[in-house]
Design an enzyme around this catalytic site. Sequence first.
Site, mmCIF file in Angstrom:
data_model
loop_
_atom_site.group_PDB
_atom_site.id
_atom_site.type_symbol
_atom_site.label_atom_id
_atom_site.label_comp_id
_atom_site.label_asym_id
_atom_site.label_seq_id
_atom_site.Cartn_x
_atom_site.Cartn_y
_atom_site.Cartn_z
ATOM 1 C CB CYS A 43 -0.974 -0.045 1.169
ATOM 2 S SG CYS A 43 -2.390 1.068 0.954
ATOM 3 C CG HIS B 151 -4.338 -3.562 2.699
ATOM 4 N ND1 HIS B 151 -4.254 -3.047 3.976
ATOM 5 C CD2 HIS B 151 -4.293 -2.492 1.872
ATOM 6 C CE1 HIS B 151 -4.161 -1.730 3.909
ATOM 7 N NE2 HIS B 151 -4.193 -1.379 2.643
ATOM 8 C CD GLU C 291 -3.250 -6.581 5.464
ATOM 9 O OE1 GLU C 291 -4.143 -5.724 5.415
ATOM 10 O OE2 GLU C 291 -2.274 -6.570 4.672
#
Length: 377
Positions: free
Chosen positions: A257, A349, A351
């Site tokens: 990001c 992202h 995760e």
Amino acid sequence: MPAAAVLVLEDGTRYPGRAYGAVGTSLGEVVFATGMSGYQETLTDPSYAGQIVLQTAPHIGNTGMNDEDTESRRIWVAGYIVRDPSRVVSNWRANASLDDVLVRDGIVGISGLDTRAVTRRIRSDGSMRGGIFSGPDADLEPEEQLRRVQRAPAMSGQNLSAQVSVDVATVTTALGDRIGNLAVLDLGVKQATIDNLAARGFEVHVLPQTSTIDQIRAIDPVAVFYSNGPGDPAASGDHVELLRAVLDDGLPFFGICFGNQLLGRALGLGTYKLPFGHRGINQPVLDKSTGKVEITAHNHGFAVEAPLEGTFDSPNGYGRVEVSHIGLNDNVVEGLRALDIPAFSVQYHPEAAAGPHDANYLFDRFADLVRDNKDSK
């Protein structure tokens, strides 16, 4: 009955509604997030600092809030816009309602307005400053409300890292086969990111955003990671210079990001503000190396300028670079890979605690890169 509230955009557009959460005034950049779930992760994502977040999904709050799904130490959004707040909480893990937590953390929100109309306005005219005025502040003169909105700082040119970063370094123990110490520059890191890195064998050292190259070297890192975070990458010159020192040391690097944008600038590329950004957990991205289309989680209002096809030379002398991932909605650069140094990044992202998990393999790719770099030495 909730108090009256109004959302005012910087172009003078007004949307009346009802107070939701804390009562008062909130100013920030109005953006929309398209996820149908995961609102707790959105609210506690530090990347949303300075932004008033509108949820395009109409029904928000039905699963309440719990202590396990928070991504950081607090709620970071500047304000919150929803159409239909859930009147009941229906989830066995919940220990509070969303409304109660918004009140507790002082987050001013608004509900009961036409969120589709606001979204269409932002899509056509771009993200803009706005203000939520509720309770007594809803009765301020419209001219005064608009004046306060137009005096608020624009997102372009803002460096917000100091607001969200830790002040003191923290360490999370590696799980499984230990690879070594990983320096994570906290520009707004999420807990799920730390957990994923520790699960790959990294001893995760989360460092304040003020850290120097000497402080990074002091932990004897095997690699460096730049997290997500809020603000304009063009206003983070110190972090770019720090990253150039990292690359000059030959340390493997992974950024996500905001970290992707800062890698782009360290390589010598430019960044620019998107009209309304990408925010949500349903964004299609092409991984050029595999040809696979992944559904990914995004939260960014800025992007990197780079040629989408072929390789090009880093203007700052770091060898050949290629765009590794492309957003399929608008052909925005979603990833960079350096071919002559051990560095890569993605704009989204991986995760994604609320899902999807298509991009989670990138943590494995990073671990493999670090192991290969260690073996080569």
